[in-house]
Motif scaffolding. Sequence first.
Motif, PDB file in Angstrom:
ATOM      1  N   SER A 236      22.568  -9.708  -0.272  1.00 55.24           N
ATOM      2  CA  SER A 236      23.624 -10.670   0.037  1.00 55.24           C
ATOM      3  C   SER A 236      23.098 -12.058  -0.271  1.00 55.24           C
ATOM      4  CB  SER A 236      24.047 -10.579   1.503  1.00 55.24           C
ATOM      5  OG  SER A 236      25.022 -11.570   1.785  1.00 55.24           O
ATOM      6  N   TYR A 237      23.679 -12.656  -1.313  1.00 57.45           N
ATOM      7  CA  TYR A 237      23.303 -14.017  -1.658  1.00 57.45           C
ATOM      8  C   TYR A 237      24.561 -14.788  -2.067  1.00 57.45           C
ATOM      9  CZ  TYR A 237      23.649 -12.738  -6.641  1.00 57.45           C
ATOM     10  OH  TYR A 237      24.097 -12.328  -7.870  1.00 57.45           O
ATOM     11  N   THR A 238      24.424 -16.083  -2.133  1.00 54.28           N
ATOM     12  CA  THR A 238      25.518 -16.966  -2.565  1.00 54.28           C
ATOM     13  C   THR A 238      25.220 -17.422  -3.970  1.00 54.28           C
ATOM     14  OG1 THR A 238      25.861 -17.708  -0.304  1.00 54.28           O
ATOM     15  CG2 THR A 238      26.799 -19.071  -2.065  1.00 54.28           C
ATOM     16  N   ASN A 239      26.151 -17.198  -4.865  1.00 56.06           N
ATOM     17  CA  ASN A 239      25.875 -17.523  -6.259  1.00 56.06           C
ATOM     18  C   ASN A 239      26.117 -19.016  -6.539  1.00 56.06           C
ATOM     19  OD1 ASN A 239      28.620 -17.912  -6.641  1.00 56.06           O
ATOM     20  ND2 ASN A 239      28.917 -16.063  -7.834  1.00 56.06           N
ATOM     21  N   GLU A 240      25.933 -19.395  -7.806  1.00 57.58           N
ATOM     22  CA  GLU A 240      26.017 -20.805  -8.190  1.00 57.58           C
ATOM     23  C   GLU A 240      27.429 -21.358  -7.987  1.00 57.58           C
ATOM     24  OE1 GLU A 240      26.089 -18.338 -10.214  1.00 57.58           O
ATOM     25  OE2 GLU A 240      27.755 -18.770 -11.595  1.00 57.58           O
ATOM     26  N   GLY A 241      28.418 -20.478  -7.984  1.00 58.63           N
ATOM     27  CA  GLY A 241      29.797 -20.901  -7.783  1.00 58.63           C
ATOM     28  C   GLY A 241      30.184 -21.015  -6.327  1.00 58.63           C
ATOM     29  N   GLY A 242      29.277 -20.658  -5.428  1.00 58.37           N
ATOM     30  CA  GLY A 242      29.566 -20.721  -3.999  1.00 58.37           C
ATOM     31  C   GLY A 242      30.124 -19.440  -3.423  1.00 58.37           C
ATOM     32  N   THR A 243      30.187 -18.397  -4.219  1.00 56.04           N
ATOM     33  CA  THR A 243      30.721 -17.118  -3.747  1.00 56.04           C
ATOM     34  C   THR A 243      29.648 -16.378  -2.947  1.00 56.04           C
ATOM     35  OG1 THR A 243      32.079 -16.987  -5.724  1.00 56.04           O
ATOM     36  CG2 THR A 243      31.817 -14.964  -4.428  1.00 56.04           C
ATOM     37  N   THR A 244      30.018 -15.920  -1.793  1.00 50.97           N
ATOM     38  CA  THR A 244      29.060 -15.267  -0.896  1.00 50.97           C
ATOM     39  C   THR A 244      29.068 -13.754  -1.071  1.00 50.97           C
ATOM     40  OG1 THR A 244      30.741 -15.154   0.846  1.00 50.97           O
ATOM     41  CG2 THR A 244      29.304 -17.097   0.821  1.00 50.97           C
ATOM     42  N   GLY A 245      28.100 -13.108  -0.419  1.00 48.60           N
ATOM     43  CA  GLY A 245      28.059 -11.649  -0.380  1.00 48.60           C
ATOM     44  C   GLY A 245      27.768 -10.992  -1.704  1.00 48.60           C
ATOM     45  N   ARG A 246      27.099 -11.699  -2.589  1.00 48.83           N
ATOM     46  CA  ARG A 246      26.808 -11.128  -3.914  1.00 48.83           C
ATOM     47  C   ARG A 246      25.629 -10.160  -3.812  1.00 48.83           C
ATOM     48  NH1 ARG A 246      30.976 -11.657  -6.918  1.00 48.83           N
ATOM     49  NH2 ARG A 246      29.872 -11.996  -8.894  1.00 48.83           N
ATOM     50  N   THR A 247      25.605  -9.187  -4.694  1.00 43.30           N
ATOM     51  CA  THR A 247      24.583  -8.138  -4.649  1.00 43.30           C
ATOM     52  C   THR A 247      24.027  -7.900  -6.038  1.00 43.30           C
ATOM     53  OG1 THR A 247      25.754  -7.059  -2.827  1.00 43.30           O
ATOM     54  CG2 THR A 247      24.109  -5.763  -4.007  1.00 43.30           C
ATOM     55  N   GLY A 248      22.699  -7.855  -6.138  1.00 46.64           N
ATOM     56  CA  GLY A 248      22.086  -7.638  -7.436  1.00 46.64           C
ATOM     57  C   GLY A 248      21.456  -6.265  -7.558  1.00 46.64           C
ATOM     58  N   GLY A 249      20.905  -5.985  -8.732  1.00 44.63           N
ATOM     59  CA  GLY A 249      20.297  -4.693  -8.997  1.00 44.63           C
ATOM     60  C   GLY A 249      18.911  -4.576  -8.393  1.00 44.63           C
ATOM     61  N   THR A 250      18.325  -3.381  -8.483  1.00 50.50           N
ATOM     62  CA  THR A 250      17.022  -3.136  -7.866  1.00 50.50           C
ATOM     63  C   THR A 250      15.881  -3.485  -8.818  1.00 50.50           C
ATOM     64  OG1 THR A 250      17.037  -0.834  -8.597  1.00 50.50           O
ATOM     65  CG2 THR A 250      17.897  -1.284  -6.388  1.00 50.50           C
ATOM     66  N   LEU A 251      14.731  -3.733  -8.212  1.00 51.86           N
ATOM     67  CA  LEU A 251      13.504  -4.027  -8.942  1.00 51.86           C
ATOM     68  C   LEU A 251      12.388  -3.250  -8.266  1.00 51.86           C
ATOM     69  CD1 LEU A 251      12.753  -5.968 -11.293  1.00 51.86           C
ATOM     70  CD2 LEU A 251      11.996  -7.593  -9.562  1.00 51.86           C
ATOM     71  N   THR A 252      11.592  -2.534  -9.044  1.00 52.52           N
ATOM     72  CA  THR A 252      10.478  -1.765  -8.495  1.00 52.52           C
ATOM     73  C   THR A 252       9.188  -2.551  -8.687  1.00 52.52           C
ATOM     74  OG1 THR A 252      11.601   0.301  -9.065  1.00 52.52           O
ATOM     75  CG2 THR A 252       9.227   0.421  -8.607  1.00 52.52           C
ATOM     76  N   PHE A 253       8.386  -2.623  -7.635  1.00 51.95           N
ATOM     77  CA  PHE A 253       7.095  -3.301  -7.737  1.00 51.95           C
ATOM     78  C   PHE A 253       6.246  -2.613  -8.816  1.00 51.95           C
ATOM     79  CE2 PHE A 253       6.033  -6.318  -4.137  1.00 51.95           C
ATOM     80  CZ  PHE A 253       7.357  -6.658  -3.927  1.00 51.95           C
ATOM     81  N   PRO A 254       5.345  -3.385  -9.447  1.00 57.63           N
ATOM     82  CA  PRO A 254       4.600  -2.828 -10.583  1.00 57.63           C
ATOM     83  C   PRO A 254       3.548  -1.805 -10.195  1.00 57.63           C
ATOM     84  CG  PRO A 254       3.853  -5.050 -10.067  1.00 57.63           C
ATOM     85  CD  PRO A 254       5.055  -4.803  -9.222  1.00 57.63           C
ATOM     86  N   ALA A 255       3.187  -1.748  -8.914  1.00 54.08           N
ATOM     87  CA  ALA A 255       2.124  -0.829  -8.518  1.00 54.08           C
ATOM     88  C   ALA A 255       2.263  -0.491  -7.039  1.00 54.08           C
ATOM     89  CB  ALA A 255       0.747  -1.449  -8.768  1.00 54.08           C
ATOM     90  N   VAL A 256       1.684   0.622  -6.659  1.00 54.77           N
ATOM     91  CA  VAL A 256       1.612   0.974  -5.243  1.00 54.77           C
ATOM     92  C   VAL A 256       0.887  -0.129  -4.475  1.00 54.77           C
ATOM     93  CG1 VAL A 256       0.458   2.528  -3.651  1.00 54.77           C
ATOM     94  CG2 VAL A 256       1.772   3.452  -5.581  1.00 54.77           C
ATOM     95  N   ALA A 257      -0.255  -0.513  -4.987  1.00 58.86           N
ATOM     96  CA  ALA A 257      -1.033  -1.587  -4.362  1.00 58.86           C
ATOM     97  C   ALA A 257      -0.881  -2.832  -5.210  1.00 58.86           C
ATOM     98  CB  ALA A 257      -2.494  -1.172  -4.247  1.00 58.86           C
TER      99      ALA A 257
ATOM    100  N   THR B  76       0.837  -1.205   0.000  1.00 53.86           N
ATOM    101  CA  THR B  76       0.000   0.000   0.000  1.00 53.86           C
ATOM    102  C   THR B  76       0.868   1.250   0.000  1.00 53.86           C
ATOM    103  OG1 THR B  76      -0.087   0.058   2.424  1.00 53.86           O
ATOM    104  CG2 THR B  76      -1.885  -1.085   1.300  1.00 53.86           C
ATOM    105  N   VAL B  77       0.361   2.315  -0.567  1.00 50.15           N
ATOM    106  CA  VAL B  77       0.877   3.693  -0.490  1.00 50.15           C
ATOM    107  C   VAL B  77       2.086   3.932  -1.387  1.00 50.15           C
ATOM    108  CG1 VAL B  77       1.717   5.556   1.001  1.00 50.15           C
ATOM    109  CG2 VAL B  77      -0.043   3.961   1.846  1.00 50.15           C
ATOM    110  N   THR B  78       3.068   3.049  -1.341  1.00 42.87           N
ATOM    111  CA  THR B  78       4.287   3.245  -2.121  1.00 42.87           C
ATOM    112  C   THR B  78       4.690   1.921  -2.750  1.00 42.87           C
ATOM    113  OG1 THR B  78       5.043   4.901  -0.522  1.00 42.87           O
ATOM    114  CG2 THR B  78       6.684   4.037  -2.066  1.00 42.87           C
ATOM    115  N   ALA B  79       5.107   1.982  -4.006  1.00 44.85           N
ATOM    116  CA  ALA B  79       5.597   0.778  -4.678  1.00 44.85           C
ATOM    117  C   ALA B  79       6.996   0.470  -4.151  1.00 44.85           C
ATOM    118  CB  ALA B  79       5.614   0.987  -6.177  1.00 44.85           C
ATOM    119  N   PRO B  80       7.203  -0.675  -3.505  1.00 44.10           N
ATOM    120  CA  PRO B  80       8.522  -0.973  -2.952  1.00 44.10           C
ATOM    121  C   PRO B  80       9.582  -1.107  -4.037  1.00 44.10           C
ATOM    122  CG  PRO B  80       6.849  -2.432  -2.009  1.00 44.10           C
ATOM    123  CD  PRO B  80       6.215  -1.722  -3.162  1.00 44.10           C
ATOM    124  N   ILE B  81      10.816  -0.817  -3.620  1.00 46.45           N
ATOM    125  CA  ILE B  81      11.983  -1.072  -4.467  1.00 46.45           C
ATOM    126  C   ILE B  81      12.890  -1.997  -3.684  1.00 46.45           C
ATOM    127  CG2 ILE B  81      13.957  -0.088  -5.672  1.00 46.45           C
ATOM    128  CD1 ILE B  81      12.402   2.506  -5.948  1.00 46.45           C
TER     129      ILE B  81
END
Lengths: 273, 273
Positions: free
Chosen positions: A153-174, A143-148
């Motif tokens: 911090s995730y572990t990738n397929e190679g076992g490397t930790t602390g990985r960081t990805g890009g942002t994604l904005t929710f399609p709608a406020v609600a 509600t009110v604001t579309a989250p981003i």
Amino acid sequence: MAGFTSYDDLINEITTNGKFYERLFHKYSTQAEAAGVGHSLWLAPGMPGAGAAPATTPGTAYDDASGSIFFPDQASDQKHLITFGAWASQGCSLILADRLVGVSGISLASTGNKTINSAALPRYSGADAAGVEAWLEVTTATTVTAPIVSLNSYTNEGGTTGRTGGTLTFPAVATNVDALIGPLPLQAGDLGIRSIEVGLNVGTAASAGIVNVLLLRRLATIPLFINSHNERDFVLQFASIPRIYDGASLMLMIIAQSANAVNIFGKLTVAYG
Amino acid sequence: MAGFASYADFQTEFNTNGKVYRWSFNKSSSAPEAIGVPLSLWRNTGFPAAGADPATTPGAAYDDTAGSMFFPDQASDRKFLATFSANASQSWNLILYDRLVGVGGVSLATTGDKTIDSVALPRYTGTDAEGVECWLEVSTATTVTAPVVSLNSYTNEAGGTGRAGGQITFPAVATNVNCMIGPMPLQAGDRGIRSVETLDVATAATAGIVNLVLLRRLATLVMTMSEVVETDYLLQHSSMPRIYDGASLALMGIPIIANSSTGIGGEVIVAYG
């Protein structure tokens, strides 16, 4: 040796040895968010009946889970998807995915890094995690604001930790319940996710909103025109013969073409040898 | 050994040994309810001739039943659907299914639990009931109010009793005769039906009677207006649906573009070995 040595071998295994599973399904979805937005059928009534919410962190690793489409384990044989077909009351793309891990109760109502610490993958472990994706399954509408959001911090397929990805904005406020937001972007060079730690970053918060963080692997997709059945063969038509691993907990999800609820019924077949 | 050891074996059985059955069908549908609403062809004239409404509770099990498409039993061989073809004067989906059990005379004109107590499945028994669906075939049109119904008590594929599924609302206040309402949603976790004990009418119409039908879908075609469509289940869709002894094959259709009745003609080819 497991697998099919030839098409003749496949015919023999199916018709003579009866090594074949046929799973009919039907689902009545909730209202989709909008065209182009994913929508989960996990909680939708039908057949299989509705699945259950996963546990909170570290979540649930799915193994022949109730609410999924699953098959008996085959110790010495391999299972493969042969056909996948369906009819839908609205146009959409229907996706068959193996639901691997779910972590519930992730609040989008405040900013910061949310602890996920997801359970170990029950399938596609180690380097086989290439292709495992993270999606957010909305359980309480925002509600009110579309989250981003982003993977902080995730572990990738190679076992490397602390990985960081890009942002994604929710399609709608609600954003509707059952909407599936994703896949969440990965860090440059990464091909998959073994686990998510701390975890999911909420850069912009909503006033309300809760999600399940899902790790899944997509297996097959079919386009469905409104009220028209479509079916694909994965042996001779699209010769990909996707592997169905022991414990696979198959779920259905759609990419909607409209903000309407969708009725779907169909069938998939799996052979093993 | 029953089944086909290879494609060459299939060809030998089919071409040399003549182990093939062909059933050419034609049906004239009644008026459909709406685009996207399934319509039964069971009670329609044509070939096969119109099937009869089933008996009231506990109903009737279908075994090579008049009105269906059926084939001689094969004690030592197995029958498989080889091809399914049809053309229609309107664009429709056409579903081939095995009609297993019917219970007639279920009134929707009053609320409450309706006794079904369906007879035992004649095929897909025990846990093979996975994939068996429940549909409601309208035999007297509803009036005044669109009924809301649910499976209040059924036995699932694993033998669990007293199971209850979600609700379905009829598509219209005046739902046409021969409409097929369903599949009826199942309880969370369930994947099929062995029997139905009661059907709940939560919201009643002023009139309306249905046959409760347990069936298993086998194949679906998408028919474009006035064009023949055919699917090969050996080389095109490698699923080779099994046709069990006693199978009573019937048809239902779903209008795609226009809400118009249609004439349908086609053929079912079954091979055995």
